[in-house]
Write a protein that holds these residues in place. Structure first.
Motif, mmCIF file in Angstrom:
data_model
loop_
_atom_site.group_PDB
_atom_site.id
_atom_site.type_symbol
_atom_site.label_atom_id
_atom_site.label_comp_id
_atom_site.label_asym_id
_atom_site.label_seq_id
_atom_site.Cartn_x
_atom_site.Cartn_y
_atom_site.Cartn_z
ATOM 1 N N SER A 83 26.201 -2.332 26.699
ATOM 2 C CA SER A 83 25.690 -3.025 27.902
ATOM 3 C C SER A 83 25.449 -1.852 28.937
ATOM 4 O O SER A 83 24.401 -1.693 29.468
ATOM 5 N N GLU A 84 26.315 -1.218 29.112
ATOM 6 C CA GLU A 84 26.330 -0.052 30.071
ATOM 7 C C GLU A 84 25.153 1.012 29.723
ATOM 8 O O GLU A 84 24.169 1.175 30.659
ATOM 9 N N VAL A 85 25.066 1.014 28.539
ATOM 10 C CA VAL A 85 23.817 2.007 28.058
ATOM 11 C C VAL A 85 22.512 1.528 28.282
ATOM 12 O O VAL A 85 21.590 2.018 28.654
ATOM 13 N N MET A 86 22.431 -0.060 27.840
ATOM 14 C CA MET A 86 21.077 -0.539 27.970
ATOM 15 C C MET A 86 20.784 -0.742 29.653
ATOM 16 O O MET A 86 19.798 -0.492 30.035
ATOM 17 N N ARG A 87 21.881 -0.818 30.280
ATOM 18 C CA ARG A 87 21.562 -0.961 31.744
ATOM 19 C C ARG A 87 21.127 0.203 32.386
ATOM 20 O O ARG A 87 20.067 0.243 32.970
ATOM 21 N N ASN A 88 21.574 1.327 31.893
ATOM 22 C CA ASN A 88 21.346 2.725 32.383
ATOM 23 C C ASN A 88 19.716 3.089 31.995
ATOM 24 O O ASN A 88 19.017 3.490 32.571
ATOM 25 N N LEU A 89 19.381 2.697 30.656
ATOM 26 C CA LEU A 89 18.220 2.841 30.096
ATOM 27 C C LEU A 89 17.051 1.969 31.011
ATOM 28 O O LEU A 89 16.196 2.488 31.389
ATOM 29 N N LEU A 90 17.407 0.733 31.115
ATOM 30 C CA LEU A 90 16.473 -0.013 31.888
ATOM 31 C C LEU A 90 16.155 0.282 33.463
ATOM 32 O O LEU A 90 15.181 0.479 34.013
ATOM 33 N N VAL A 91 17.495 0.876 34.104
ATOM 34 C CA VAL A 91 17.296 1.267 35.331
ATOM 35 C C VAL A 91 16.613 2.413 35.488
ATOM 36 O O VAL A 91 15.595 2.688 36.357
ATOM 37 N N ASP A 92 16.912 3.537 34.643
ATOM 38 C CA ASP A 92 16.152 5.093 34.548
ATOM 39 C C ASP A 92 14.651 4.379 34.248
ATOM 40 O O ASP A 92 13.728 5.163 34.954
ATOM 41 N N ARG A 93 14.415 3.413 33.333
ATOM 42 C CA ARG A 93 12.881 3.360 33.216
ATOM 43 C C ARG A 93 12.278 2.594 34.588
ATOM 44 O O ARG A 93 11.112 3.006 34.595
#
Length: 191
Positions: A83-93
């Motif tokens: 979940s943390e990795v997905m969050r970081n991906l979405l925020v970076d995007r």
């Protein structure tokens, strides 16, 4: 594919110990759950078809396998890490898209567990991430809890397991964290 929790936990522990073959055997076992989490995050996304459920899961997988050290003793903590990795991906995007496209008329971001990124709420996603970072600075558990719920779609029970607390504690802290976040983002308490 029916697998036991102990099989997943065993593979996670071996992967944490450095066994790359355990990681390779683990991913097919948790892939469907990761797709489900990613689908929840992207459901209803408007105006950007370049990142889909499969893309988000694969990007998260690449970041997970590239990590130099992974310490995930059980399934719930693995889902929390994912979940943390997905969050970081979405925020970076979202940040990349904001940098590429500045503009006004951003609609308010509704606080619910079905967060998705469209052109209309990219800036709000970064505001949410910034607010979560501030919350995590003084209440790390509440910050993690909101991350699990909003960005990963973990259930209350999965969140409790990942945090190592009771379901009642999760419910109480989630109410408190949501109220804090609503005030932080809008200046008004959540109804």
């Amino acid at each position: 594919m029916a697998t036991s929790a102990s099989e997943v936990t065993g593979l996670l522990q071996r992967w944490s110990g450095g066994d790359q073959s355990a990681r390779d055997r683990l991913m097919p076992l948790v892939y469907d759950r990761l797709r489900e989490l990613a689908h929840q995050r992207l459901r209803g996304s408007l105006g950007d078809d370049s990142l889909n459920t499969t893309g988000l899961v694969h990007e998260a997988y690449l970041r997970l396998v590239d990590a130099p050290q992974v310490d995930v003793p059980d399934r719930a903590r693995f889902l929390a890490l994912a979940s943390e990795v997905m969050r970081n991906l979405l925020v970076d995007r979202a940040r990349e898209r904001i940098a590429a496209k500045r503009g006004g008329g951003i609609a308010p971001l509704e606080l619910d567990e079905t967060l998705w990124i469209s052109d209309e709420n990219m800036e709000r996603v970064t505001e949410l991430d910034d607010a979560l970072m501030r919350l995590s600075a003084f209440s790390p558990r509440q910050g993690e809890l909101l991350q699990h719920r909003y960005f990963a779609g973990l259930s209350l029970e999965e969140s409790a397991t990942a945090l190592g607390v009771s379901l009642a504690t999760v419910k109480r802290e989630l109410r408190s964290a949501r109220a804090w976040l609503a005030i932080e983002l809008t200046g008004e308490p959540r109804p």
